[in-house]
Scaffold this motif. Structure first.
Motif, mmCIF file in Angstrom:
data_model
loop_
_atom_site.group_PDB
_atom_site.id
_atom_site.type_symbol
_atom_site.label_atom_id
_atom_site.label_comp_id
_atom_site.label_asym_id
_atom_site.label_seq_id
_atom_site.Cartn_x
_atom_site.Cartn_y
_atom_site.Cartn_z
ATOM 1 N N ASP A 48 63.061 -28.211 7.612
ATOM 2 C CA ASP A 48 61.472 -28.108 6.809
ATOM 3 C C ASP A 48 60.832 -28.471 5.391
ATOM 4 O O ASP A 48 59.787 -28.927 5.278
ATOM 5 C CB ASP A 48 61.296 -26.289 6.972
ATOM 6 C CG ASP A 48 60.893 -26.442 8.728
ATOM 7 O OD1 ASP A 48 61.056 -26.360 9.336
ATOM 8 O OD2 ASP A 48 61.149 -24.752 9.146
ATOM 9 N N LEU A 49 62.008 -27.815 4.667
ATOM 10 C CA LEU A 49 61.642 -27.973 3.425
ATOM 11 C C LEU A 49 61.615 -29.657 2.364
ATOM 12 O O LEU A 49 62.601 -30.640 3.083
ATOM 13 C CB LEU A 49 62.533 -27.289 2.239
ATOM 14 C CG LEU A 49 62.849 -25.670 2.198
ATOM 15 C CD1 LEU A 49 63.783 -25.479 1.855
ATOM 16 C CD2 LEU A 49 61.735 -24.970 2.224
ATOM 17 N N ASN A 50 61.379 -30.355 1.820
ATOM 18 C CA ASN A 50 61.336 -31.345 1.097
ATOM 19 C C ASN A 50 61.456 -32.301 -0.359
ATOM 20 O O ASN A 50 62.028 -32.896 -0.284
ATOM 21 C CB ASN A 50 59.505 -32.075 0.913
ATOM 22 C CG ASN A 50 58.603 -31.428 2.233
ATOM 23 O OD1 ASN A 50 59.244 -32.269 2.897
ATOM 24 N ND2 ASN A 50 57.346 -29.756 1.758
ATOM 25 N N ILE A 51 61.916 -31.053 -1.217
ATOM 26 C CA ILE A 51 62.316 -30.802 -2.523
ATOM 27 C C ILE A 51 63.183 -30.218 -2.724
ATOM 28 O O ILE A 51 64.273 -31.027 -3.771
ATOM 29 C CB ILE A 51 61.487 -31.188 -3.901
ATOM 30 C CG1 ILE A 51 61.285 -29.654 -3.866
ATOM 31 C CG2 ILE A 51 60.044 -31.821 -3.569
ATOM 32 C CD1 ILE A 51 60.180 -28.936 -5.163
ATOM 33 N N ALA A 52 64.474 -28.903 -2.279
ATOM 34 C CA ALA A 52 65.022 -28.520 -1.943
ATOM 35 C C ALA A 52 66.574 -29.272 -2.009
ATOM 36 O O ALA A 52 66.589 -30.334 -1.020
ATOM 37 C CB ALA A 52 65.583 -27.284 -1.263
ATOM 38 N N PRO A 53 67.491 -29.538 -3.269
ATOM 39 C CA PRO A 53 68.356 -30.237 -3.160
ATOM 40 C C PRO A 53 69.458 -29.692 -1.427
ATOM 41 O O PRO A 53 69.711 -30.853 -0.503
ATOM 42 C CB PRO A 53 69.821 -29.452 -4.116
ATOM 43 C CG PRO A 53 68.993 -29.483 -4.978
ATOM 44 C CD PRO A 53 67.209 -28.715 -4.251
ATOM 45 N N LEU A 54 68.906 -28.946 -1.031
ATOM 46 C CA LEU A 54 69.389 -28.342 0.802
ATOM 47 C C LEU A 54 68.960 -28.699 1.737
ATOM 48 O O LEU A 54 69.653 -29.898 2.632
ATOM 49 C CB LEU A 54 69.547 -27.391 0.888
ATOM 50 C CG LEU A 54 68.963 -26.051 1.992
ATOM 51 C CD1 LEU A 54 71.035 -26.075 2.642
ATOM 52 C CD2 LEU A 54 68.583 -24.598 2.103
ATOM 53 N N SER A 55 67.985 -29.755 1.301
ATOM 54 C CA SER A 55 67.345 -30.584 2.484
ATOM 55 C C SER A 55 67.353 -32.029 2.610
ATOM 56 O O SER A 55 67.077 -32.689 3.107
ATOM 57 C CB SER A 55 65.215 -30.470 2.458
ATOM 58 O OG SER A 55 65.364 -30.385 1.254
ATOM 59 N N ARG A 56 68.669 -32.252 1.488
ATOM 60 C CA ARG A 56 69.058 -33.733 0.883
ATOM 61 C C ARG A 56 67.512 -34.914 1.331
ATOM 62 O O ARG A 56 68.014 -35.428 1.734
ATOM 63 C CB ARG A 56 69.697 -34.327 2.007
ATOM 64 C CG ARG A 56 71.504 -33.417 2.638
ATOM 65 C CD ARG A 56 72.269 -33.398 2.140
ATOM 66 N NE ARG A 56 73.417 -32.550 2.167
ATOM 67 C CZ ARG A 56 73.938 -31.690 2.263
ATOM 68 N NH1 ARG A 56 72.861 -30.303 1.536
ATOM 69 N NH2 ARG A 56 74.691 -30.190 2.510
#
Length: 498
Positions: free
Chosen positions: A294-302
């Motif tokens: 769902d995320l776009n820029i979080a490091p978590l979202s690669r």
């Protein structure tokens, strides 16, 4: 931000006044005010003649699904009764629970899609989405009736940070500079720099938007209570929103230090939330999987990995379009010498390679026998299926006759959609039903269908959408085939594949 909230210091009131001016000049933060005003109005039943909670829910398919799922959960479905209609779900859940569910869903949707031109503000908004996702999974694990409210409070827990980074980036940068020099967090430095805490900024914004007192209470910071201490539902909601926001901060970079902090948070809040630490950690791991998509820029979202995949897909499509263009050029070169059957062969091979199809089949119409028959094919195992691909040319209300009658390319992105089942003929279901998506190119001569080209993609291929460029190339290709047929005017339709 207005008279609803007064800071304890002159500097604090000045900050709120400046923030209100910035809000009026720039307009409301993406998603928040509009979503909150509409949904809270619905919860209060304003404009009763126009408002209807059932109609509001049914207007959003995703919300409808979530409302029915919640109404049928163990927390609400008494004696195993099943709730099949939204009308009954409204009676079972109540407008408040549905309002919180709708508000949480809308905030996640709006914040995740934000296009803030300030990277710092975008980061804070994505952290808020991440907090909401974490809270959602923990609340589900805890089987709490306050779960939907806690999700909203979790996203709004850091509203003060979002307001400052979005509307007053210069003041935020000053706050971060002072915090770094003093070796403290922005939250700790805020009273000195802003004249009030970031939590107070968030509460002021919440009151400005007219959020109910219960949500404002749930947005507050709540450290874990001592074992055996008296705890209200408001304390539980505030505890979960605090933990979820802190988890989001720790999960953001997806590193070892963050994982250790999450472990500590789970252990410290387990008793208060009524879920063992191991259960909290499982819920958080589930939330991470959802957040990564769902995320776009979080490091978590690669994001770098995601961008690389998107770029590879774009390059793959560009290479495919080059194949379509090259095949079209070959068809133009051979137009005066090739037979209609040879043109069909080139066209079918071109779309098979250019669109990276699983299978491609050419069908021809036999007017004497009043039928369509598969004649040419590409793809593993498809040749063995050709005998089953015969059907009468009498009109039937299915996608193939629709393409032939309208003389338009038809693309079906989800052949497994239950609403489409009645429009797929038996011969297709018996031979080509492994396809997830397919495209049909009708071939029409003198206003009469002469046959069609068919291509599909199975589940081993990622979801696809044809671009306008590809539609244009496919139309050019079928036009070239029919020019070859017209050139041999009087030749029977069966000659298309000879």
């Amino acid at each position: 931000m207005n008279n609803a909230y007064k800071a304890a210091t002159t500097l604090g009131n000045k900050t709120l006044s400046e923030l209100a001016d910035c809000t009026r000049r720039r307009g409301d933060m993406p998603g928040f005010a509009k979503a909150i005003t509409a949904i809270l109005g619905a919860m209060r039943g304003e404009d009763e003649q126009e408002f209807n909670m059932t109609r509001t829910v049914l207007s959003d398919p995703v919300l409808t699904q979530k409302v029915l799922r919640l109404a049928n959960s163990g927390m609400y479905s008494a004696f195993g009764q099943h709730v099949n209609t939204v009308s009954k779900a409204v009676l079972v859940l109540g407008t408040e629970a549905i309002g919180h569910l709708a508000l949480g869903l809308k905030l996640i949707e709006e914040l995740a899609a934000t296009s803030s031109d300030t990277t710092v503000a975008h980061i804070e908004m994505e952290k808020a989405v991440l907090a909401g996702i974490v809270a959602q999974h923990i609340a589900y694990t805890a089987e709490s009736r306050h779960g939907e409210e806690a999700v909203v409070c979790s996203m709004l827990h850091t509203l003060g940070r979002m307001m400052m980074t979005f509307y007053m980036p210069e003041r935020w940068n000053e706050l971060v500079r002072v915090a770094d020099q003093s070796g403290v967090t922005p939250e700790q430095a805020a009273p000195e720099v802003l004249g009030l805490s970031l939590e107070e900024v968030g509460h002021a914004a919440a009151l400005y938007w007219g959020l109910p007192a219960s949500l404002v209470q749930g947005m507050r910071t709540q450290d874990p209570l001592e074992e055996g201490a008296e705890m209200s539902s408001s304390d539980w909601i505030a505890g979960l929103s605090t933990m979820a926001a802190r988890c989001a901060e720790s999960l953001w970079h997806d590193d070892a230090a963050g994982a250790e902090k999450v472990q500590q948070l789970a252990e410290s809040y387990a008793g208060m939330l009524g879920v063992p630490a191991a259960g909290l950690l499982r819920a958080i791991e589930e939330a991470k999987v959802v957040a990564a998509n769902d995320l776009n820029i979080a490091p978590l979202s690669r994001p770098a990995e995601r961008r690389a995949k998107a770029l590879a897909k774009t390059r793959q499509r560009a290479a495919g379009n080059k194949i379509l263009l090259s095949g079209l050029a070959d068809m133009r070169d051979m137009l005066d010498s090739a037979s209609p059957g040879q043109m069909v062969q080139i066209a079918l091979e071109t779309i098979y390679k250019g669109l990276d199809l699983s299978r491609a089949v050419a069908f021809v119409r036999n007017r004497k026998e009043r039928s369509y028959t598969a004649r040419i094919s590409f793809g593993d195992g498809v040749r063995d299926l050709l005998p089953a691909m015969t059907f009468e040319d009498n009109y039937e209300p299915n996608v193939f006759h629709a393409a032939l009658n309208s003389d338009r390319v038809i693309f079906i992105d989800n052949a497994h959609d239950t609403k489409l089942a009645a429009k797929l003929p038996a011969w297709w279901k018996n031979s080509l039903s492994e396809a997830r998506s397919f495209v049909v190119l009708p071939l029409t001569a003198n206003g009469q269908p002469a046959g069609f080209l068919y291509g599909d993609w199975d589940d081993s291929f990622p979801p696809i959408q044809l671009s306008q460029t590809e539609f244009s190339l496919l139309n050019d290709m079928r036009s070239m085939v029919m020019r070859a047929v017209d050139r041999r005017h009087g030749v029977s339709a069966e000659a298309v594949t000879r």
